[in-house]
Design a protein around this motif. Sequence first.
Motif, PDB file in Angstrom:
ATOM      1  N   CYS A  80       0.837  -1.212   0.000  1.00  0.00           N
ATOM      2  CA  CYS A  80       0.000   0.000   0.000  1.00  0.00           C
ATOM      3  C   CYS A  80       0.865   1.252   0.000  1.00  0.00           C
ATOM      4  O   CYS A  80       0.527   2.238  -0.655  1.00  0.00           O
ATOM      5  N   HIS A  84      -0.921   3.556  -5.274  1.00  0.00           N
ATOM      6  CA  HIS A  84      -2.204   2.974  -5.661  1.00  0.00           C
ATOM      7  C   HIS A  84      -2.091   2.022  -6.845  1.00  0.00           C
ATOM      8  O   HIS A  84      -2.852   1.081  -6.936  1.00  0.00           O
ATOM      9  N   THR A  87      -1.055  -1.204  -5.337  1.00  0.00           N
ATOM     10  CA  THR A  87      -2.175  -1.699  -4.546  1.00  0.00           C
ATOM     11  C   THR A  87      -3.241  -2.307  -5.448  1.00  0.00           C
ATOM     12  O   THR A  87      -3.730  -3.406  -5.203  1.00  0.00           O
ATOM     13  N   ALA A 131      -6.153  -1.031   2.193  1.00  0.00           N
ATOM     14  CA  ALA A 131      -5.862  -1.242   0.772  1.00  0.00           C
ATOM     15  C   ALA A 131      -7.092  -0.970  -0.095  1.00  0.00           C
ATOM     16  O   ALA A 131      -6.995  -0.335  -1.147  1.00  0.00           O
ATOM     17  N   VAL A 134      -7.739   2.825  -0.274  1.00  0.00           N
ATOM     18  CA  VAL A 134      -6.808   3.484  -1.188  1.00  0.00           C
ATOM     19  C   VAL A 134      -7.307   3.359  -2.621  1.00  0.00           C
ATOM     20  O   VAL A 134      -7.342   4.339  -3.374  1.00  0.00           O
TER      21      VAL A 134
END
Length: 187
Positions: A80, A84, A87, A131, A134
């Motif tokens: 994370c 992004h 992620t 996560a 995000v």
Amino acid sequence: LHQLLPSVLTCLVGKRLCQSPTDDHWSVRDYASEIVMNICDRYTAEYVSLQPRITKTLSDALSDHSKPLTTYYGAVVGLCGLGHNVTESLLVELIPVFCTVLDDELGESAASSASMRRFEILKMYGALIHASVVCTLRLEREKYETPGETMFAFGRDEEDGLRAGTISGAVGGEGVTSTSKVLDHAA
């Protein structure tokens, strides 16, 4: 840098960081994640293979089924911290799988009253929620953002972890910041 990074990654995904499992190794993992994030931000231009190598190390830790939840937690918060794109590409598809496994383990730990295991499961849930937040915030930003104007600005807030976003122009051109603590210490 190459001598420092293995120690930091060990603090992030190491199986056992403290003498006692009740010690706060979670803060060490969170801080190691921030260090990895800062190292990548600062040195990626000079060492183009740095972030891909770190990403591979963390994703390998996630794919090893013999690792404990503490290692998975460190890998998730570390990935994370890498942004992004990482992620979304590595964690989004794993979130439902992890949640299914964690649901089963949470039921088992409730039956046996294993409070430490239950705490580890809840910390892992927190990392997975972080996560997914995000990714969700990035999608929302792209959905509503107009060219030349940023609706949301994302970053880390020292006190609370993830700064949810700043809405520009909401009140007479001034930003309104909403802060949410995502990784909560569950008891």
